[in-house]
Design a protein around this motif. Structure first.
Motif, short mmCIF file in Angstrom:
data_model
loop_
_atom_site.label_atom_id
_atom_site.label_comp_id
_atom_site.label_asym_id
_atom_site.label_seq_id
_atom_site.Cartn_x
_atom_site.Cartn_y
_atom_site.Cartn_z
N LEU A 142 44.14 -24.88 8.10
CA LEU A 142 44.84 -23.64 8.43
C LEU A 142 46.25 -23.59 7.83
N GLN A 143 46.89 -24.75 7.71
CA GLN A 143 48.21 -24.79 7.07
C GLN A 143 48.07 -24.40 5.59
N ILE A 144 47.01 -24.90 4.95
CA ILE A 144 46.78 -24.54 3.54
C ILE A 144 46.50 -23.04 3.45
N ALA A 145 45.64 -22.54 4.33
CA ALA A 145 45.28 -21.11 4.31
C ALA A 145 46.52 -20.23 4.45
N ALA A 146 47.42 -20.63 5.35
CA ALA A 146 48.61 -19.83 5.63
C ALA A 146 49.65 -19.87 4.51
N ASN A 147 49.53 -20.84 3.60
CA ASN A 147 50.54 -21.01 2.56
C ASN A 147 50.00 -20.83 1.14
N SER A 148 48.78 -20.31 1.03
CA SER A 148 48.15 -20.15 -0.28
C SER A 148 48.17 -18.70 -0.73
N ALA A 149 47.46 -18.43 -1.82
CA ALA A 149 47.35 -17.06 -2.33
C ALA A 149 46.64 -16.18 -1.29
N ASP A 150 46.87 -14.88 -1.36
CA ASP A 150 46.28 -13.95 -0.37
C ASP A 150 44.75 -13.96 -0.39
N ASP A 151 44.17 -14.29 -1.55
CA ASP A 151 42.70 -14.26 -1.64
C ASP A 151 42.08 -15.66 -1.52
N VAL A 152 42.84 -16.60 -0.92
CA VAL A 152 42.36 -17.99 -0.86
C VAL A 152 40.99 -18.10 -0.17
N LYS A 153 40.19 -19.02 -0.74
CA LYS A 153 38.92 -19.39 -0.11
C LYS A 153 38.93 -20.91 -0.02
N ILE A 154 38.59 -21.42 1.15
CA ILE A 154 38.64 -22.88 1.36
C ILE A 154 37.26 -23.41 1.72
N ILE A 195 39.68 -22.43 14.22
CA ILE A 195 39.62 -21.55 13.04
C ILE A 195 39.17 -20.14 13.43
N ALA A 196 38.26 -20.06 14.39
CA ALA A 196 37.76 -18.76 14.87
C ALA A 196 38.89 -17.92 15.46
N ARG A 197 39.93 -18.59 15.97
CA ARG A 197 41.05 -17.87 16.59
C ARG A 197 42.17 -17.56 15.58
N SER A 198 41.99 -17.96 14.35
CA SER A 198 43.02 -17.74 13.33
C SER A 198 42.75 -16.46 12.56
N ASN A 199 43.64 -16.16 11.60
CA ASN A 199 43.45 -14.98 10.75
C ASN A 199 42.58 -15.30 9.54
N TYR A 200 42.09 -16.54 9.46
CA TYR A 200 41.46 -16.98 8.20
C TYR A 200 40.00 -17.38 8.34
N ALA A 201 39.39 -17.05 9.47
CA ALA A 201 38.02 -17.51 9.74
C ALA A 201 37.04 -17.13 8.63
N ASP A 202 37.21 -15.94 8.04
CA ASP A 202 36.27 -15.49 7.01
C ASP A 202 36.56 -16.09 5.63
N ARG A 203 37.65 -16.88 5.54
CA ARG A 203 38.03 -17.49 4.25
C ARG A 203 37.63 -18.96 4.17
N ILE A 204 37.15 -19.50 5.31
CA ILE A 204 36.95 -20.95 5.38
C ILE A 204 35.47 -21.28 5.56
#
Length: 199
Positions: free
Chosen positions: A52-64, A81-90
């Motif tokens: 999640l730290q990587i997701a929050a500090n990467s490009a806007d279209d990041v996929k992990i 991860i389900a509670r974050s803003n990045y669940a669909d990116r990981i």
């Protein structure tokens, strides 16, 4: 996100889960922010803190694409991860990284950023398997490469750490001497190796 990170830090402290420590975190985030990666591969997710730290500090279209051996930790990570803003990116892969790197993870290549924070004795194997999956200017960040100071020390490590220290020395030699790569070792935390592909 800040509250979620604090909650994860507390959980990690109470349950003895290794997450990137405070001293190493700043350097780690600096490398991520400089690169602003789009496609990330993480080997060793634990509870998803670094993910999640990587997701929050990467490009806007990041996929992990991230992997973790412990099913229990995968379960915990999924809930955070389900509670974050990045669940669909990981994308979470559960199982042995050595096997996943040549099968499932390879489907998401090429990666412009790789974070290695798993079984220290396997770093050399991970590097060799990751190499064909890299984009031209990829960055590989490996954590804990100085392992309590023993890796660069003349002092003999305790017997139980002998193999880990030997393997980490092999990893540093590999990333330092492989043509087409340059490696910088940051002594923050337990040591971070920043390997940049130069093509």
């Amino acid at each position: 996100m800040e509250l979620l990170f604090q909650e994860m830090e507390q959980y990690a402290a109470e349950n003895h889960v290794p997450i990137i420590n405070e001293r190493g975190r700043k350097a780690f985030l600096q490398v991520v922010q400089e690169k602003k990666p789009h496609r990330v591969l993480e080997i060793g997710m634990a509870i998803g803190y670094s993910t999640l730290q990587i997701a929050a500090n990467s490009a806007d279209d990041v996929k992990i694409t991230t992997m973790e051996l412990s099913e229990e930790r995968v379960k915990t990570a999924r809930s955070y991860i389900a509670r974050s803003n990045y669940a669909d990116r990981i994308r979470i892969l559960s199982g042995d990284a050595g096997e996943l790197l040549t099968s499932e993870a390879a489907k998401d290549a090429p990666f412009d950023f790789v974070f290695i924070d798993a079984a220290k004795g396997q770093y050399v194997d991970y590097f060799r398997k990751v190499e064909p999956l890299l984009s031209d200017s990829a960055v590989i960040l490996a954590d804990n490469v100085l392992f309590r100071g023993y890796v660069l020390s003349e002092e003999k490590p305790p017997r139980r750490f002998k193999t880990i220290v030997k393997r980490l020395r092999e990893y540093l030699e590999l990333v330092t001497k492989t043509p087409g790569y340059s490696t910088e070792i940051l002594e923050n935390g337990d040591g971070l190796a920043v390997t940049r592909r130069e093509k």
